[in-house]
Design a protein around this motif. Structure first.
Motif, PDB file in Angstrom:
ATOM      1  N   MET A 273     -22.911   9.926 -31.295  1.00 56.82           N
ATOM      2  CA  MET A 273     -23.372  11.324 -31.370  1.00 56.82           C
ATOM      3  C   MET A 273     -24.892  11.425 -31.490  1.00 56.82           C
ATOM      4  O   MET A 273     -25.467  12.481 -31.288  1.00 56.82           O
ATOM      5  CB  MET A 273     -22.703  12.051 -32.543  1.00 56.82           C
ATOM      6  N   GLU A 274     -25.549  10.328 -31.816  1.00 56.14           N
ATOM      7  CA  GLU A 274     -27.016  10.296 -31.852  1.00 56.14           C
ATOM      8  C   GLU A 274     -27.605  10.065 -30.461  1.00 56.14           C
ATOM      9  O   GLU A 274     -28.811  10.138 -30.273  1.00 56.14           O
ATOM     10  CB  GLU A 274     -27.498   9.155 -32.773  1.00 56.14           C
ATOM     11  N   ARG A 275     -26.729   9.719 -29.517  1.00 61.80           N
ATOM     12  CA  ARG A 275     -27.220   9.334 -28.192  1.00 61.80           C
ATOM     13  C   ARG A 275     -27.182  10.508 -27.231  1.00 61.80           C
ATOM     14  O   ARG A 275     -26.134  11.109 -27.013  1.00 61.80           O
ATOM     15  CB  ARG A 275     -26.336   8.195 -27.669  1.00 61.80           C
ATOM     16  N   GLU A 276     -28.320  10.771 -26.628  1.00 66.72           N
ATOM     17  CA  GLU A 276     -28.406  11.898 -25.707  1.00 66.72           C
ATOM     18  C   GLU A 276     -27.423  11.785 -24.546  1.00 66.72           C
ATOM     19  O   GLU A 276     -26.843  12.776 -24.106  1.00 66.72           O
ATOM     20  CB  GLU A 276     -29.820  11.959 -25.134  1.00 66.72           C
ATOM     21  N   ASP A 277     -27.221  10.557 -24.058  1.00 71.12           N
ATOM     22  CA  ASP A 277     -26.356  10.385 -22.883  1.00 71.12           C
ATOM     23  C   ASP A 277     -24.870  10.517 -23.218  1.00 71.12           C
ATOM     24  O   ASP A 277     -24.048  10.575 -22.312  1.00 71.12           O
ATOM     25  CB  ASP A 277     -26.643   9.025 -22.215  1.00 71.12           C
ATOM     26  N   LEU A 278     -24.520  10.547 -24.490  1.00 77.73           N
ATOM     27  CA  LEU A 278     -23.097  10.581 -24.858  1.00 77.73           C
ATOM     28  C   LEU A 278     -22.704  11.809 -25.666  1.00 77.73           C
ATOM     29  O   LEU A 278     -21.540  12.201 -25.702  1.00 77.73           O
ATOM     30  CB  LEU A 278     -22.753   9.319 -25.691  1.00 77.73           C
ATOM     31  N   ARG A 279     -23.723  12.391 -26.344  1.00 71.43           N
ATOM     32  CA  ARG A 279     -23.478  13.446 -27.333  1.00 71.43           C
ATOM     33  C   ARG A 279     -22.608  14.587 -26.791  1.00 71.43           C
ATOM     34  O   ARG A 279     -21.590  14.939 -27.392  1.00 71.43           O
ATOM     35  CB  ARG A 279     -24.833  13.986 -27.794  1.00 71.43           C
ATOM     36  N   ASP A 280     -22.978  15.149 -25.642  1.00 74.59           N
ATOM     37  CA  ASP A 280     -22.294  16.354 -25.158  1.00 74.59           C
ATOM     38  C   ASP A 280     -20.826  16.082 -24.859  1.00 74.59           C
ATOM     39  O   ASP A 280     -19.941  16.786 -25.322  1.00 74.59           O
ATOM     40  CB  ASP A 280     -22.994  16.882 -23.891  1.00 74.59           C
ATOM     41  N   GLU A 281     -20.606  15.032 -24.087  1.00 77.01           N
ATOM     42  CA  GLU A 281     -19.237  14.745 -23.655  1.00 77.01           C
ATOM     43  C   GLU A 281     -18.351  14.371 -24.846  1.00 77.01           C
ATOM     44  O   GLU A 281     -17.231  14.874 -24.989  1.00 77.01           O
ATOM     45  CB  GLU A 281     -19.270  13.596 -22.639  1.00 77.01           C
ATOM     46  N   LEU A 282     -18.873  13.515 -25.701  1.00 77.45           N
ATOM     47  CA  LEU A 282     -18.071  13.085 -26.863  1.00 77.45           C
ATOM     48  C   LEU A 282     -17.859  14.253 -27.822  1.00 77.45           C
ATOM     49  O   LEU A 282     -16.761  14.438 -28.351  1.00 77.45           O
ATOM     50  CB  LEU A 282     -18.761  11.913 -27.573  1.00 77.45           C
ATOM     51  N   GLY A 283     -18.917  15.042 -28.034  1.00 78.35           N
ATOM     52  CA  GLY A 283     -18.823  16.185 -28.943  1.00 78.35           C
ATOM     53  C   GLY A 283     -17.742  17.155 -28.472  1.00 78.35           C
ATOM     54  O   GLY A 283     -16.925  17.620 -29.264  1.00 78.35           O
ATOM     55  N   GLU A 284     -17.719  17.409 -27.179  1.00 74.31           N
ATOM     56  CA  GLU A 284     -16.719  18.322 -26.627  1.00 74.31           C
ATOM     57  C   GLU A 284     -15.311  17.760 -26.841  1.00 74.31           C
ATOM     58  O   GLU A 284     -14.395  18.468 -27.254  1.00 74.31           O
ATOM     59  CB  GLU A 284     -16.999  18.506 -25.129  1.00 74.31           C
ATOM     60  N   PHE A 285     -15.183  16.469 -26.592  1.00 70.59           N
ATOM     61  CA  PHE A 285     -13.877  15.821 -26.780  1.00 70.59           C
ATOM     62  C   PHE A 285     -13.425  15.940 -28.233  1.00 70.59           C
ATOM     63  O   PHE A 285     -12.274  16.285 -28.513  1.00 70.59           O
ATOM     64  CB  PHE A 285     -13.987  14.344 -26.353  1.00 70.59           C
ATOM     65  N   LEU A 286     -14.341  15.663 -29.157  1.00 66.91           N
ATOM     66  CA  LEU A 286     -13.974  15.703 -30.578  1.00 66.91           C
ATOM     67  C   LEU A 286     -13.587  17.126 -31.001  1.00 66.91           C
ATOM     68  O   LEU A 286     -12.600  17.314 -31.712  1.00 66.91           O
ATOM     69  CB  LEU A 286     -15.135  15.190 -31.449  1.00 66.91           C
ATOM     70  N   ARG A 287     -14.371  18.100 -30.529  1.00 67.38           N
ATOM     71  CA  ARG A 287     -14.054  19.494 -30.897  1.00 67.38           C
ATOM     72  C   ARG A 287     -12.684  19.902 -30.342  1.00 67.38           C
ATOM     73  O   ARG A 287     -11.866  20.476 -31.055  1.00 67.38           O
ATOM     74  CB  ARG A 287     -15.154  20.438 -30.382  1.00 67.38           C
ATOM     75  N   ASP A 288     -12.421  19.543 -29.075  1.00 68.95           N
ATOM     76  CA  ASP A 288     -11.118  19.871 -28.471  1.00 68.95           C
ATOM     77  C   ASP A 288      -9.985  19.214 -29.244  1.00 68.95           C
ATOM     78  O   ASP A 288      -8.946  19.823 -29.492  1.00 68.95           O
ATOM     79  CB  ASP A 288     -11.062  19.371 -27.006  1.00 68.95           C
ATOM     80  N   MET A 289     -10.204  17.966 -29.615  1.00 70.76           N
ATOM     81  CA  MET A 289      -9.156  17.225 -30.307  1.00 70.76           C
ATOM     82  C   MET A 289      -8.853  17.873 -31.662  1.00 70.76           C
ATOM     83  O   MET A 289      -7.701  18.053 -32.035  1.00 70.76           O
ATOM     84  CB  MET A 289      -9.594  15.780 -30.498  1.00 70.76           C
ATOM     85  N   MET A 290      -9.919  18.236 -32.392  1.00 69.15           N
ATOM     86  CA  MET A 290      -9.732  18.865 -33.705  1.00 69.15           C
ATOM     87  C   MET A 290      -9.027  20.217 -33.554  1.00 69.15           C
ATOM     88  O   MET A 290      -8.134  20.552 -34.324  1.00 69.15           O
ATOM     89  CB  MET A 290     -11.084  19.083 -34.408  1.00 69.15           C
ATOM     90  N   ALA A 291      -9.434  20.969 -32.516  1.00 68.63           N
ATOM     91  CA  ALA A 291      -8.832  22.288 -32.308  1.00 68.63           C
ATOM     92  C   ALA A 291      -7.346  22.136 -31.996  1.00 68.63           C
ATOM     93  O   ALA A 291      -6.502  22.868 -32.535  1.00 68.63           O
ATOM     94  CB  ALA A 291      -9.550  23.011 -31.167  1.00 68.63           C
ATOM     95  N   ALA A 292      -7.010  21.152 -31.158  1.00 64.94           N
ATOM     96  CA  ALA A 292      -5.599  20.940 -30.791  1.00 64.94           C
ATOM     97  C   ALA A 292      -4.798  20.531 -32.033  1.00 64.94           C
ATOM     98  O   ALA A 292      -3.671  20.984 -32.232  1.00 64.94           O
ATOM     99  CB  ALA A 292      -5.502  19.854 -29.716  1.00 64.94           C
ATOM    100  N   GLU A 293      -5.424  19.744 -32.879  1.00 63.27           N
ATOM    101  CA  GLU A 293      -4.723  19.289 -34.094  1.00 63.27           C
ATOM    102  C   GLU A 293      -4.468  20.471 -35.032  1.00 63.27           C
ATOM    103  O   GLU A 293      -3.382  20.611 -35.580  1.00 63.27           O
ATOM    104  CB  GLU A 293      -5.574  18.224 -34.789  1.00 63.27           C
ATOM    105  N   GLN A 294      -5.492  21.320 -35.147  1.00 55.37           N
ATOM    106  CA  GLN A 294      -5.335  22.496 -36.031  1.00 55.37           C
ATOM    107  C   GLN A 294      -4.276  23.442 -35.484  1.00 55.37           C
ATOM    108  O   GLN A 294      -3.469  23.980 -36.243  1.00 55.37           O
ATOM    109  CB  GLN A 294      -6.668  23.219 -36.196  1.00 55.37           C
ATOM    110  N   ALA A 295      -4.285  23.619 -34.173  1.00 55.42           N
ATOM    111  CA  ALA A 295      -3.312  24.531 -33.556  1.00 55.42           C
ATOM    112  C   ALA A 295      -1.883  24.032 -33.769  1.00 55.42           C
ATOM    113  O   ALA A 295      -0.958  24.823 -33.914  1.00 55.42           O
ATOM    114  CB  ALA A 295      -3.622  24.676 -32.076  1.00 55.42           C
ATOM    115  N   ALA A 296      -1.743  22.723 -33.799  1.00 51.20           N
ATOM    116  CA  ALA A 296      -0.398  22.140 -33.953  1.00 51.20           C
ATOM    117  C   ALA A 296       0.132  22.248 -35.376  1.00 51.20           C
ATOM    118  O   ALA A 296       1.317  22.094 -35.609  1.00 51.20           O
ATOM    119  CB  ALA A 296      -0.432  20.671 -33.520  1.00 51.20           C
ATOM    120  N   GLN A 297      -0.785  22.545 -36.334  1.00 50.55           N
ATOM    121  CA  GLN A 297      -0.335  22.563 -37.743  1.00 50.55           C
ATOM    122  C   GLN A 297       0.389  23.853 -38.126  1.00 50.55           C
ATOM    123  O   GLN A 297       0.066  24.919 -37.638  1.00 50.55           O
ATOM    124  CB  GLN A 297      -1.534  22.374 -38.665  1.00 50.55           C
TER     125      GLN A 297
END
Ligand code: G1P
Length: 297
Positions: A273-297
């Motif tokens: 997440m400190e890396r400019e070349d990875l931050r956006d894509e990984l951040g989006e993935f993590l946010r989507d994953m957390m949202a999906a997990e919350q929705a499933a609860q």
């Protein structure tokens, strides 16, 4: 004038059993954190702190480490021919100057103190650093550099220190604080892996040390400590009350325990997440994953 700290010992003899089967055929220190082997983070930190000589205490099955730090002229030539200059520069950061790196074998797994003692002839009579590569520290200024600067004022021996939950103190060396001066504490006792209820404080030793060469003389006695092992903590504790004393240094930065799977994964995410070349894509993935997990609860 205090002698400069120019040598560092990297104890890397451990079997890495917690990461089997990944460590069946490669050393734990070669495992990848984002896109660099774990050991590269330790080397970069040491370089930033002014270390010129790198001493690895190894064991059987660690030869991939020696290859990693060796020049690879064929690969360099290929990259140069195809004009991949960025990659060439990245690769060159892993090269070590001839004579700057030494490998010593620890023939028996007798503990961290013993591993450090194995390098005694390469240290002689000067202060030296010890870096445990499992402890990866994310910080603006390298942790060891912060310590080298603090050590220039104090002398003696110094360990990196960090507050941990009381219940976790049994996994660490723990400091008994004499005087708390903020970042710096002077130490009146040190215990390796105490029972949590007996720990003198919750200020734990993290794997960065600047040590007086007299610690090596203490290790000569090969006294067993916690877990029946020769403990570095015990040998440092013998410096207390001596000429220069022992200090803990609360570093600025975040430490990851890459000796554990959860810690390794946390470090991977944090560094990515400190890396400019990875931050956006990984951040989006993590946010989507957390949202999906919350929705499933
Ligand atoms: C070693 C040291 C311990 C220190 C710890 C930091 O323990 O013996 O004093 O607190 O590193 O990571 P290990 O984790 O190798 O058991």
């Amino acid at each position: 004038m205090r002698k400069k700290v120019t040598k560092a010992i990297f104890p890397v003899a451990g079997l890495g059993t917690r990461f089997l089967p990944a460590t069946k055929a490669i050393p734990k220190e070669i495992m990848t954190l984002v896109d660099q082997p774990l050991i590269q983070y330790a080397i970069d930190e040491a370089r930033e702190a002014g270390i010129k000589e790198f001493i690895f205490v190894t064991s059987r099955g660690k030869s991939a480490l020696e290859d990693y730090f060796d020049n690879n002229p064929i690969l360099e030539q290929t990259l140069r021919k195809s004009n991949k200059m960025d990659l060439l520069r990245t690769l060159r950061r892993t090269n070590m100057e001839s004579g700057a790196i030494a490998y010593i074998r620890q023939h028996k797994a007798l503990g961290l103190g013993h591993a450090v003692w194995c390098a005694r002839h390469l240290i002689a009579n000067e202060p030296f650093a010890v870096i445990l590569p499992d402890d990866v520290i994310a910080s603006e200024e390298a942790c060891l550099k912060q310590m080298v600067d603090a050590y220039a004022e104090t002398g003696g021996s110094m360990v990196a220190a960090m507050e941990v939950p009381q219940a976790k103190t049994s996994s660490y060396g723990v400091l008994d604080v004499k005087e708390d001066m903020g970042a710096l504490v002077s130490v009146k006792g040190m215990v390796e892996k105490p029972k949590a209820e007996e720990a003198p404080s919750n200020l734990a030793v993290i794997g960065r040390y600047i040590l007086s060469p007299s610690v090596l003389r203490t290790l000569n006695k090969k006294e067993e400590g916690a877990g029946g092992e020769i403990q570095l903590t015990d040998a440092i504790a013998k410096e207390i009350g001596g000429e220069n004393g022992v200090y803990g240094y609360r570093f600025r930065g975040k430490r990851f325990d890459c000796g554990s799977k959860a810690g390794f994964l946390q470090a991977t995410v944090a560094f990515a997440m400190e890396r400019e070349d990875l931050r956006d894509e990984l951040g989006e993935f993590l946010r989507d994953m957390m949202a999906a997990e919350q929705a499933a609860q």
